[in-house]
Design a protein around this motif. Structure first.
Motif, PDB file in Angstrom:
ATOM      1  N   GLY A   1       1.242   5.065  -1.125  1.00 25.79           N
ATOM      2  CA  GLY A   1      -0.015   4.710  -0.480  1.00 25.79           C
ATOM      3  C   GLY A   1      -1.209   5.228  -1.245  1.00 25.79           C
TER       4      GLY A   1
ATOM      5  N   ASP B   1       7.303   6.900   1.181  1.00 24.11           N
ATOM      6  CA  ASP B   1       6.173   6.001   1.438  1.00 24.11           C
ATOM      7  C   ASP B   1       5.091   6.176   0.379  1.00 24.11           C
ATOM      8  OD1 ASP B   1       7.235   4.773   3.605  1.00 24.11           O
ATOM      9  OD2 ASP B   1       6.119   5.911   5.107  1.00 24.11           O
TER      10      ASP B   1
ATOM     11  N   PHE C   1       2.868  -0.038   2.675  1.00 25.42           N
ATOM     12  CA  PHE C   1       1.992   0.795   1.867  1.00 25.42           C
ATOM     13  C   PHE C   1       1.048   1.541   2.797  1.00 25.42           C
ATOM     14  CE2 PHE C   1      -0.986   1.597  -1.719  1.00 25.42           C
ATOM     15  CZ  PHE C   1      -0.048   1.944  -2.695  1.00 25.42           C
ATOM     16  N   VAL C   2       0.912   2.831   2.577  1.00 20.89           N
ATOM     17  CA  VAL C   2       0.072   3.662   3.434  1.00 20.89           C
ATOM     18  C   VAL C   2      -1.402   3.438   3.084  1.00 20.89           C
ATOM     19  CG1 VAL C   2      -0.527   6.016   4.104  1.00 20.89           C
ATOM     20  CG2 VAL C   2       1.873   5.398   3.696  1.00 20.89           C
ATOM     21  N   VAL C   3      -2.198   3.098   4.114  1.00 19.11           N
ATOM     22  CA  VAL C   3      -3.638   2.903   3.938  1.00 19.11           C
ATOM     23  C   VAL C   3      -4.364   3.758   4.974  1.00 19.11           C
ATOM     24  CG1 VAL C   3      -5.554   1.268   3.888  1.00 19.11           C
ATOM     25  CG2 VAL C   3      -3.275   0.537   3.142  1.00 19.11           C
TER      26      VAL C   3
ATOM     27  N   ALA D   1       0.927  -1.536   6.958  1.00 19.69           N
ATOM     28  CA  ALA D   1       0.055  -0.499   6.399  1.00 19.69           C
ATOM     29  C   ALA D   1      -0.141   0.620   7.412  1.00 19.69           C
ATOM     30  CB  ALA D   1      -1.287  -1.098   5.993  1.00 19.69           C
TER      31      ALA D   1
END
Length: 586
Positions: free
Chosen positions: A344, A342, A24-26, A333
């Protein structure tokens, strides 16, 4: 007392939690809020990993704005094979953070790759729980804190020390804000109080305390047995194994941890959820650490003796970051999407011109109209009040509050390293960079108690004068390799008057300091009385100076002073605008 911005998490929804395990993109600016929000619905600890140590420190400080359940797991500041112990505060903080991970209660532990991949000691990290009014055999407690790595001294002033005076035990845990005084009557702990390390005066009463070990590597029975085995497996370090097997604590013993402990890291100690921020950079950093340690081992292998490995083979301190056991609880992340697949978080910016009150006020009001509350986190009370006043004049009324009690735009005097706006959560926090256009100072200086370490032998040149605490002034003649008592090792050679020579093992550098006098001194004679007489003469001269200082202070106390006018608000604002962290003498 709750965290200053904890109430903002009332807008956090379970749907916003990090999807552990997975990917997950953070965005980096949102890490602190995302971790704190996810913790609300977690039933286990969360271990957040970043690539660098400074990055970990800043992330931990930002998370503290949203929750009190956060710990920083620092890395040792020493190098592999360096015969110097890590700072006792560093070891104490590591013990507390590791204990929080293994206990299983929901919390956040922030660590760098270097800290996470470091081999951990198998010795206990559990605290000693003491309560006023409880019974605990006095002699057993003294023996217990000794095993926990505390050093017995006459006067307890430094973290990691303890002293015994009659029925009183003074102890200074590495993680404590102040040393503790345990008052016993027989085997009953009648009272627990904090006290001042400088004045030794008792202060606040406590009902109970948790005393954590002072070191990560404790010389318990298992470690001593392992040292016994190493006498045969690695005879080139027989002298070291003898000291460990005998239970003798010494400076730099932590550097021998790879030989004494199995290959385990904090990832293997608990079932905590793991969030790996920027996995590409973290993987590269882990590889670099292993390569650097291998190169260092090969460079030093020639000093390990004939029985040592000449190729630099050794049990590593740093282990690979990958672990099959972590896969089922690992979230990668990355800071940005690598492709359309992706998912996020999406964050916004304040969208105001830094340093322009009208632009900043307009941006805050625009976000407010979209049901997004913006909190301005400034460094210091003066800066917070100044910004609040300027924004109020520009049309955004933001009160200054130490702790947010309602979800609404406000200014807080506690800064943030990375500002963000998270529309999906309905709040944002911006700091010095976004509002004033200047970078925030990295961190405040702690009130450390560690004494300055003596210069290492590598900083000495042949012919330099040195002082041995027992033998006096000598001349450094270089680093030599000798076999003494059947053991080959490196020694500092110090020459004295009359062709006397002293060989000082490199793991006993604390006994040697550089001579700092202005002129070339006369060499001391080993076994003579000149050094003893010199020390006695200096003590007398110091006593004379001390009497003069006392007399001067008495005279000053009796003199009439001049009372200056109180500082004006302009003076307070000018002082608060100083953009850097003040040093202790400022």
């Amino acid at each position: 007392m709750s965290a200053p911005l904890q109430i903002l998490l009332d807008r956090w929804r379970p749907a916003l939690d990090l999807p552990i395990p997975g990917r997950f993109v953070v965005p980096p600016a949102a890490r602190a809020a995302v971790l704190a929000g996810t913790l609300q619905n977690s039933d286990r600890p969360i271990l957040a990993i970043v690539s660098g140590e400074r990055e970990a420190e800043e992330l931990a400080e930002d998370v503290e704005l949203f929750t009190d359940s956060v710990y920083h797991l620092p890395a040792w500041e020493t190098l592999p094979f360096e015969h110097v112990s890590p700072n006792v505060v560093t070891m104490g903080r590591r013990v507390v953070a590791r204990h929080a991970l293994t206990e299983g209660a929901p919390c956040i532990v922030v660590a760098s790759v270097r800290s996470v991949t470091q081999r951990v000691s198998p010795t206990t990290i559990r605290p000693l729980l003491l309560a006023a009014g409880s019974d605990f055999p006095f002699d057993d407690l003294v023996a217990t804190v000794t095993v926990m790595g505390y050093r017995r001294v006459d006067r307890c002033e430094t973290r990691g020390d303890f002293s015994v005076r009659g029925g009183i035990i003074d102890i200074y845990p590495p993680n404590a804000a102040a040393p503790l005084r345990l008052d016993f009557y027989g085997d009953t702990l009648e009272g627990i109080r904090t006290f001042s390390a400088s004045t030794q005066r008792s202060e606040d009463d406590l009902d109970s305390v948790s005393v954590f070990p002072a070191r990560e590597l404790l010389l318990d029975a298992a470690i001593r047995d392992r040292a016994e085995e190493l006498r045969g497996d690695a005879p080139w370090a027989a002298e070291t194994w003898d000291r460990i097997a005998a239970g003798v604590t010494f400076q730099g013993m932590e550097s021998w941890l790879p030989w004494l402990a199995n290959p385990r890291t904090v990832l293997d100690e608990s079932d905590a959820s793991v969030v790996l921020f920027d996995p590409v950079r973290c993987a590269e950093r882990a590889t670099d650490l292993i390569r650097e340690e291998t190169d260092l081992a090969q460079a030093l292998s020639g000093t390990w003796g004939d029985d040592g490995s000449d190729s630099g083979r050794h049990p590593p301190l740093y282990l690979p970051l990958e672990s099959d056991e972590v896969t089922t609880r690992l979230l990668e992340a990355p800071p940005h999407a690598s492709g359309p697949g992706d998912d996020g978080y999406s964050i916004g910016t304040l969208d105001g011109v830094a340093g322009d009150p009208e632009s900043i006020a307009a941006a805050i009001n625009r976000w407010k109209d979209r049901d997004v509350s913006i909190v301005v986190a400034m460094d210091g009370e003066g800066a917070a009040r100044r910004v609040s006043g300027l924004l109020s004049e520009a049309g955004a009324d933001l009160p200054v509050v130490d702790t947010l009690t309602a979800i609404a735009p406000a200014v807080t005097p506690i800064g943030i390293h990375a500002g963000f706006v998270l529309p999906s959560a309905g709040f944002g926090v911006v700091g010095e960079q976004e509002v004033a256009g200047r970078r925030r100072a990295h961190r405040k200086l702690g009130k450390g108690t560690r004494k300055a370490q003596p210069d290492a032998y590598r900083d000495l040149n042949e012919g330099d004068y040195v002082v041995h605490h027992h033998h006096g002034i000598g001349r450094f003649a270089g680093l030599v390799h000798r076999e003494i008592g059947g053991v080959e090792r490196d020694y500092l050679l110090v020459e004295y008057a009359g062709e006397d020579k002293l060989y000082v093992p490199t793991d006993q550098l604390a006994a040697i300091t550089r001579y700092t006098g202005g002129e070339a001194p006369r060499l001391s004679r080993m076994g003579g009385s000149d050094w003893t007489q010199t020390r006695a003469r200096v003590r007398k001269e110091v006593t004379v100076v001390a009497d003069q200082v006392v007399a001067l202070h008495r005279k000053r106390a009796a003199a009439s002073g001049h009372a200056f006018d109180p500082d004006t608000p302009w003076q307070h604002e000018f002082e608060a605008a100083f953009p850097f962290e003040e040093t202790p003498d400022q």
